[in-house]
Design an enzyme around this catalytic site. Structure first.
Site, PDB file in Angstrom:
ATOM      1  CG  ASP A  14      -2.035  -7.380  -1.506  1.00 25.01           C
ATOM      2  OD1 ASP A  14      -1.922  -6.156  -0.655  1.00 25.01           O
ATOM      3  OD2 ASP A  14      -1.815  -7.427  -2.775  1.00 25.01           O
ATOM      4  CD1 TRP A  19     -13.465  -7.444   1.197  1.00 23.63           C
ATOM      5  CD2 TRP A  19     -12.665  -6.501   3.061  1.00 23.63           C
ATOM      6  NE1 TRP A  19     -14.320  -7.954   2.094  1.00 23.63           N
ATOM      7  CE2 TRP A  19     -14.164  -7.099   3.390  1.00 23.63           C
ATOM      8  CE3 TRP A  19     -12.605  -5.687   4.175  1.00 23.63           C
ATOM      9  CZ2 TRP A  19     -14.890  -7.270   4.467  1.00 23.63           C
ATOM     10  CZ3 TRP A  19     -13.279  -5.821   5.356  1.00 23.63           C
ATOM     11  CH2 TRP A  19     -14.232  -6.254   5.610  1.00 23.63           C
ATOM     12  NE  ARG A  27      -4.954   1.893   1.788  1.00 25.28           N
ATOM     13  CZ  ARG A  27      -4.763   0.839   1.211  1.00 25.28           C
ATOM     14  NH1 ARG A  27      -5.481   0.388  -0.023  1.00 25.28           N
ATOM     15  NH2 ARG A  27      -3.710  -0.142   1.540  1.00 25.28           N
ATOM     16  CG  HIS A  31      -4.876  -2.254   7.182  1.00 24.23           C
ATOM     17  ND1 HIS A  31      -4.235  -2.980   6.193  1.00 24.23           N
ATOM     18  CD2 HIS A  31      -4.625  -0.914   6.722  1.00 24.23           C
ATOM     19  CE1 HIS A  31      -3.948  -2.462   5.482  1.00 24.23           C
ATOM     20  NE2 HIS A  31      -4.192  -0.898   5.843  1.00 24.23           N
ATOM     21  CG  ASN A  62       3.861  -2.505   3.347  1.00 18.90           C
ATOM     22  OD1 ASN A  62       3.695  -3.852   3.716  1.00 18.90           O
ATOM     23  ND2 ASN A  62       3.361  -2.127   2.025  1.00 18.90           N
ATOM     24  NE  ARG A 182       0.072 -10.251  -3.772  1.00 20.73           N
ATOM     25  CZ  ARG A 182       1.286  -9.365  -3.681  1.00 20.73           C
ATOM     26  NH1 ARG A 182       2.528  -9.577  -4.002  1.00 20.73           N
ATOM     27  NH2 ARG A 182       0.941  -8.101  -3.452  1.00 20.73           N
ATOM     28  NE  ARG A 188       2.590  -6.334  -7.037  1.00 26.72           N
ATOM     29  CZ  ARG A 188       1.617  -5.507  -7.694  1.00 26.72           C
ATOM     30  NH1 ARG A 188       1.473  -5.778  -8.813  1.00 26.72           N
ATOM     31  NH2 ARG A 188       0.700  -4.959  -7.039  1.00 26.72           N
TER      32      ARG A 188
END
Ligand code: IPE
Ligand code: IPE
Ligand code: MG
Length: 234
Positions: A14, A19, A27, A31, A62, A182, A188
């Site tokens: 995640d 970032w 974004r 990725h 997603n 994570r 979570r």
């Protein structure tokens, strides 16, 4: 292999978007860089001696993201998968997918099936990519198949137990998750491996996935080794 070494490591990769945004970039740049980290960590995990590595790449939720981001992710998935053969061969990695592939473009499914076939005889690490994966969906699908088998008398309802139920999960051929990592600061599970993580040890990183390194993986394993797992006992 040491007793307290994690056999099955699962990662919620995640923080790609945040970032990239923090660097003033789109974004999607996050990725892309994140996809390069997948290769690096696959290699590291195989070298370290992890037997099962499961990476959460795309959840059943997603799809609710902006169309342009979903489209980018699908294109990225296709180009990245097409480049994986060499990585898997060089590192003796056996490839697999968990998730509902019926939602994907047939060209992506073709590449996936090709990789599964080509790496079927590799006996090093098993890499599972979680694609259109949802823990709740997985369990409901398993329940449906169990019902079907019971209806057709392949299964006696009185005999259904945890072991038998697990045969109907995507993960039927692997052990439960020992270590769940994570990145990205959130604490979570986000619908990942709900059944399989029932006694997993959790290690969280504030850093985002594009910044994750082999040293971080080793640090998570070291942290895991310090944990005292009781599985409900004393
Ligand atoms: C994880 O990074 C990758 C996917 C879920 C596809 P995110 O895209 O969730 O990045 P953040 O959490 O928004 O920063
Ligand atoms: C979990 O990340 C899914 C993947 C890493 C593929 P999300 O970014 O989708 O999770 P939430 O929305 O923060 O819970
Ligand atoms: Mg996220």
């Amino acid at each position: 292999m040491q007793e307290n070494f994690p056999k099955h490591v699962a990662v919620i990769m995640d923080g790609n978007g945040r970032w990239a945004t923090s660097l003033g970039k789109k974004r999607t740049y996050g990725h892309y860089i994140g996809s390069l980290v997948v290769d690096k960590i696959t290699k590291s995990a195989a070298k370290i001696g992890i037997k099962y590595l499961t990476l959460y790449a795309f959840s059943t939720e997603n799809w609710s993201r902006p169309k342009s981001e979903v489209r980018f992710l699908m294109a990225l998935l296709k180009t990245q998968l097409r480049k994986k053969e060499r990585l898997f061969e060089d590192n003796n990695v056996k490839f697999g997918v968990i998730g509902n592939l019926s939602a994907f473009d047939s060209r992506i499914v073709e590449v996936i099936n090709g990789l599964i076939k080509k790496t079927a005889n590799n006996n090093g690490m098993k890499l599972n990519l979680a694609l259109n994966y949802g823990g709740k969906y997985e369990i409901v699908q398993a329940v449906k198949k169990v019902c079907e088998d019971a209806k057709n008398k392949y299964l006696n309802i009185d005999n259904i137990d945890e072991k038998i139920f697990e045969r109907y999960l995507y993960t039927h051929d692997m052990p439960d998750v020992d270590l769940l990592i994570r990145t990205g600061g959130e604490k979570r599970i986000s619908n990942f491996l709900l059944w399989q993580s029932s006694y997993a040890e959790f290690v969280f990183f504030d850093k985002h996935w594009p910044e994750f390194t082999e040293d971080d993986l080793v640090a998570a394993i070291d942290e895991f080794k310090q944990r005292k797992r009781r599985f409900g006992g004393l």
